[in-house]
Enzyme design. Structure first.
Site, short mmCIF file in Angstrom:
data_model
loop_
_atom_site.label_atom_id
_atom_site.label_comp_id
_atom_site.label_asym_id
_atom_site.label_seq_id
_atom_site.Cartn_x
_atom_site.Cartn_y
_atom_site.Cartn_z
N ASP A 1 0.88 -1.18 0.00
CA ASP A 1 0.00 0.00 0.00
C ASP A 1 0.91 1.22 0.00
O ASP A 1 1.72 1.39 0.93
CB ASP A 1 -0.88 0.02 1.25
N ASP B 1 -13.67 -3.54 -1.80
CA ASP B 1 -13.49 -3.24 -0.38
C ASP B 1 -14.87 -3.25 0.27
O ASP B 1 -15.74 -2.47 -0.12
CB ASP B 1 -12.86 -1.86 -0.18
#
Length: 253
Positions: free
Chosen positions: A11, A130
């Site tokens: 990330d 998500d």
């Protein structure tokens, strides 16, 4: 039998690898190019590079960093974050990505999945989902790095985007992300059972048994983790050996 894939996730925010809990409280985990090189050498099956602020900052992915990362790693590289159009996919593939992941843009315009898959092939188009638990057995998609609720059911959407041409689902449990409490196995299993493409389980790995559970209980084709690798709790090799010991076919160097 197809081998299960183990995927470290980078990330990236402000040019650095970061890791948070439930998508917030980010802490620094190093340089992305160096991290990719190290994971490649350690035997990762793939590397996932997510520019986590691109969408809510309304900009494209950091192509230069993708290019430098791709030059340093020789395993497949999946890139996501700020991917909006077929042209973005083309640019990322030319920069060295092997697969490109749509997230918020696929929710806003699912036809972008079809357009990209038609041009470049489903094998390189990933749809990242998500999702949070909103009721027993029900999960809702959130976009813009988890900031925006959509009211869209995650299982239904997974079916929809795979019908459009997505060749893989990257499924992250926002409730579990960074908590080290294990994958949301019920959600992972529900989506794995609902689609006929590989599902990557993401969000919540804290132990090597969690990786095993993602495959044996969640039905995932691949498992993704960040914290346990970034901060040196386990190595990729240890993870693979543990999974093999639990009867999961893995690729060893």
């Amino acid at each position: 039998m197809l081998k299960t894939r183990l995927i470290p996730c980078l990330d990236v925010a402000d040019g650095r690898v970061v890791k948070g809990v439930n998508f917030v409280g980010l802490r620094d985990a190093g340089d992305p190019v160096e991290a990719a090189r190290a994971y490649d050498a350690a035997g990762a099956d793939e590397i996932c590079f997510l520019d986590i602020h691109a969408t809510h900052e309304n900009r494209g992915t950091m192509f230069d960093m993708v290019r430098r990362t791709a030059e340093q790693c020789f395993v497949p590289l999946t890139v996501g974050g700020g991917v909006r159009t077929r042209d973005d996919v083309r640019a990322l593939l030319l920069a060295g990505a092997d697969k490109v992941s749509f997230n918020s843009a696929a929710v806003a315009n699912p036809d972008v999945i079809r357009e990209a898959a038609d041009q470049f092939g489903s094998q390189c188009i990933v749809c990242a989902i998500d999702a949070k638990s909103v009721a027993p057995g029900k999960w809702e998609i959130f976009t813009h790095g988890g900031r925006r609720e959509t009211g869209i059911d995650a299982v239904e959407f997974a079916r929809f985007v795979t019908a459009k041409g997505a060749g893989e689902i990257l499924l992250t449990s926002m409730d579990r992300d960074g908590t080290k409490s294990g994958f949301n196995l019920e959600m992972t299993r529900a989506i794995s059972d609902a689609v006929d493409v590989p599902v990557i389980a993401s969000g919540g790995v804290g132990t090597l048994d969690h990786l095993v559970d993602g495959v044996t209980k969640g039905g995932a084709s691949a498992v993704l983790a960040a914290s346990i690798f970034h901060f040196g709790e386990y190595t990729v090799q240890q993870a693979k050996e543990h999974m093999i010991a639990n009867g999961i076919p893995m690729r060893l160097q």
